[in-house]
Design a protein around this motif. Structure first.
Motif, mmCIF file in Angstrom:
data_model
loop_
_atom_site.group_PDB
_atom_site.id
_atom_site.type_symbol
_atom_site.label_atom_id
_atom_site.label_comp_id
_atom_site.label_asym_id
_atom_site.label_seq_id
_atom_site.Cartn_x
_atom_site.Cartn_y
_atom_site.Cartn_z
ATOM 1 N N ASN A 161 -2.402 -9.885 2.649
ATOM 2 C CA ASN A 161 -1.351 -9.757 3.215
ATOM 3 C C ASN A 161 -1.431 -9.495 4.694
ATOM 4 N N ASP A 162 -2.369 -9.844 5.120
ATOM 5 C CA ASP A 162 -2.623 -9.395 6.728
ATOM 6 C C ASP A 162 -1.467 -10.759 7.139
ATOM 7 N N ARG A 163 -0.639 -10.695 6.912
ATOM 8 C CA ARG A 163 -0.074 -12.091 7.698
ATOM 9 C C ARG A 163 -0.026 -12.450 9.162
ATOM 10 N N LYS A 164 0.013 -11.523 9.897
ATOM 11 C CA LYS A 164 -0.088 -11.378 10.967
ATOM 12 C C LYS A 164 -1.643 -12.407 11.437
ATOM 13 N N ARG A 165 -2.721 -11.898 10.744
ATOM 14 C CA ARG A 165 -3.726 -13.309 10.849
ATOM 15 C C ARG A 165 -3.608 -14.712 10.638
ATOM 16 N N ALA A 213 -15.180 5.591 -5.254
ATOM 17 C CA ALA A 213 -14.257 6.655 -5.312
ATOM 18 C C ALA A 213 -13.431 7.473 -4.763
ATOM 19 N N ARG A 214 -14.196 7.279 -3.262
ATOM 20 C CA ARG A 214 -13.659 8.620 -2.283
ATOM 21 C C ARG A 214 -12.483 7.639 -1.436
ATOM 22 N N ILE A 215 -12.054 6.030 -1.375
ATOM 23 C CA ILE A 215 -11.223 5.770 -1.352
ATOM 24 C C ILE A 215 -10.254 5.819 -2.506
ATOM 25 N N ASN A 216 -10.245 5.836 -3.895
ATOM 26 C CA ASN A 216 -9.674 6.125 -4.640
ATOM 27 C C ASN A 216 -8.588 7.562 -4.925
ATOM 28 N N LEU A 217 -9.683 8.564 -5.052
ATOM 29 C CA LEU A 217 -8.894 10.012 -4.480
ATOM 30 C C LEU A 217 -8.054 9.853 -2.825
ATOM 31 N N ARG A 218 -9.080 8.956 -2.224
ATOM 32 C CA ARG A 218 -7.710 9.011 -0.785
ATOM 33 C C ARG A 218 -6.287 8.700 -1.367
ATOM 34 N N SER A 280 3.750 3.156 -9.908
ATOM 35 C CA SER A 280 2.784 3.073 -10.957
ATOM 36 C C SER A 280 1.712 2.210 -10.238
ATOM 37 N N GLU A 281 2.746 0.746 -10.051
ATOM 38 C CA GLU A 281 1.881 -0.639 -10.176
ATOM 39 C C GLU A 281 1.627 -0.247 -8.407
ATOM 40 N N SER A 282 2.887 0.234 -8.445
ATOM 41 C CA SER A 282 2.414 0.306 -6.810
ATOM 42 C C SER A 282 1.062 1.114 -5.982
ATOM 43 N N PHE A 283 0.881 2.218 -6.641
ATOM 44 C CA PHE A 283 0.227 3.123 -6.718
ATOM 45 C C PHE A 283 -1.208 2.032 -6.879
ATOM 46 N N GLU A 284 -1.556 1.002 -7.939
ATOM 47 C CA GLU A 284 -3.241 1.153 -8.771
ATOM 48 C C GLU A 284 -2.768 -0.271 -8.127
ATOM 49 N N ARG A 285 -2.479 -1.090 -6.869
ATOM 50 C CA ARG A 285 -1.948 -2.315 -6.030
ATOM 51 C C ARG A 285 -2.165 -2.072 -4.909
ATOM 52 N N THR A 286 -2.459 -0.172 -3.997
ATOM 53 C CA THR A 286 -2.432 0.046 -3.068
ATOM 54 C C THR A 286 -4.238 0.705 -3.032
ATOM 55 N N ILE A 288 -6.421 -0.470 -5.606
ATOM 56 C CA ILE A 288 -7.348 -1.703 -5.341
ATOM 57 C C ILE A 288 -7.479 -2.860 -3.896
ATOM 58 N N LEU A 289 -6.422 -3.106 -2.984
ATOM 59 C CA LEU A 289 -6.762 -3.449 -2.409
ATOM 60 C C LEU A 289 -7.378 -2.514 -1.232
ATOM 61 N N THR A 290 -7.216 -1.797 -1.060
ATOM 62 C CA THR A 290 -8.185 -0.494 -0.625
ATOM 63 C C THR A 290 -9.732 -1.220 -0.494
ATOM 64 N N ARG A 291 -9.342 -1.026 -1.945
ATOM 65 C CA ARG A 291 -11.476 -1.379 -2.500
ATOM 66 C C ARG A 291 -11.591 -2.603 -1.553
ATOM 67 N N ARG A 292 -11.133 -3.719 -1.872
ATOM 68 C CA ARG A 292 -10.902 -4.893 -1.398
ATOM 69 C C ARG A 292 -10.923 -5.155 -0.012
ATOM 70 N N PHE A 293 -10.131 -4.296 1.231
ATOM 71 C CA PHE A 293 -10.053 -4.069 1.955
ATOM 72 C C PHE A 293 -11.635 -3.363 2.956
ATOM 73 N N ALA A 294 -11.969 -2.690 2.098
ATOM 74 C CA ALA A 294 -13.177 -2.045 2.395
ATOM 75 C C ALA A 294 -14.834 -3.075 1.974
ATOM 76 N N LYS A 295 -14.511 -3.659 1.402
ATOM 77 C CA LYS A 295 -15.350 -4.853 0.300
ATOM 78 C C LYS A 295 -15.738 -6.231 2.102
ATOM 79 N N GLN A 296 -14.385 -6.183 2.639
ATOM 80 C CA GLN A 296 -14.614 -6.488 3.389
ATOM 81 C C GLN A 296 -15.738 -6.777 4.845
#
Length: 331
Positions: A161-165, A213-218, A280-286, A288-296
């Motif tokens: 979802n990094d449209r700019k890049r 786990a820390r990402i999920n809590l944040r 709830s979907e917005s929360f879960e999606r965020t 997932i994407l934040t964990r994916r971002f951390a992987k990157q």
């Protein structure tokens, strides 16, 4: 403005690590502990925006009272803020701090910012306004699929979802018929010389499961601070608003520009407010994407040279500080 040169000023410190990994607190503790003191410089592309607090993991009010912070709240979220803008302002602070014989402690979050600081700017070909205009109505997912076709390597490194890049990568291929990943390899080959500013790089090393786990809590603290029984909720929601309320207010007052709207978390909440996702979907999606971002981020971090890695899991803030100071004492 010019600054008087100081012989052998303190080397800048760059703190690396995944999101939610404790970089901000380590930076503040270093400012408090080092004899020459210093200032924290944020290298985060969303912390530069005013009014966007709940979703950007800015240092808390308490942390900012303990140490001066730069490159936070320097632009309106309606403005376009580029890597060049960040680099110019950051280099001003680096020169100022060097002239004052103080440490600059740069807290890494955005790889493009750090690469520009350490290796210089990759400019590439110019813009093609007409081509960009032709992409404006295409959804990020479709653009990312196009990028996979013309530059599979770049598509693995650019957040979906990094449209700019994504648009920039497609634009470079459109203008040169050569993938941006190939341009960047040439640039990287030219940049194997020592890093600019001779910094000390300290990385917080987190295993995957604990950092997730820390990402999920944040993210939970961003959406539902009342359900988080820790200081984290107050640290994330700096001004008492959760991410949904903050995003709704900014949207209703037309304070979110094109670049700010794409920020992780804000984009998902905007989709919820538009009726495309439930809360709830917005929360879960965020999450997932934040964990994916951390992987990157972990992929990016492996590319930095001469990093001193500090074990972060099962360590207190004081233990991380102790290990970081031990590294600095050897420099």
């Amino acid at each position: 403005m010019s600054f008087e040169a100081v012989e052998n000023p303190p080397r800048p410190i760059i703190i690396l690590g995944p999101t939610a990994g404790g970089k901000s607190e380590l930076a503040v503790k270093l400012c408090e502990s080092l004899p020459e003191h210093g200032e924290v410089i944020s290298a985060d592309s969303m912390q530069i925006y005013k009014h966007m607090d709940a979703g950007t993991a800015k240092p808390s009010h308490q942390q900012r009272a303990r140490a001066p912070h730069q490159m936070i709240d320097v632009a309106e979220p309606t403005e376009r803020f580029t890597v060049s803008d960040w680099l110019a302002q950051t280099e001003y602070h680096l020169k100022r701090l060097a002239s004052e014989n103080k440490r600059a402690i740069i807290v890494g979050g955005t790889n493009l910012y750090l690469n520009a600081l350490l290796q210089g700017m990759f400019d590439g070909p110019g813009e093609d306004i007409d081509y960009r205009q032709s992409l404006k109505d295409i959804h990020e997912y479709e653009l990312h699929q196009l990028l996979k076709q013309v530059d599979p390597e770049a598509s693995t490194r650019i957040f979906p979802n990094d449209r700019k890049r994504i648009v920039r990568a497609l634009e470079v291929f459109h203008l040169t018929r050569k993938p941006i990943s190939e341009w960047q390899k040439q640039w990287d080959a030219e940049k194997q010389k020592p890093y600019r500013y001779n910094p000390v790089l300290i990385g917080l090393d987190w295993p995957v499961e604990p950092i997730n786990a820390r990402i999920n809590l944040r993210v939970k603290a961003m959406f539902y601070p009342e359900k988080v029984e820790s200081e984290l909720a107050r640290e994330v929601c700096l001004n008492g608003e959760n991410l949904v309320d903050e995003t709704r207010r900014l949207e209703q007052t037309n304070q979110l520009g094109k670049q700010a709207r794409e920020a992780l978390g804000y984009k998902q909440v905007l989709d919820h407010l538009a009726g495309h996702l439930t809360l709830s979907e917005s929360f879960e999606r965020t999450k997932i994407l934040t964990r994916r971002f951390a992987k990157q981020q972990r992929t990016w971090l492996r590319r930095y040279r001469d990093v001193y890695w500090v074990p972060a899991n099962d360590k207190t803030d004081e233990e991380r500080l102790h290990n970081a100071l031990a590294i600095l004492n050897t420099q």
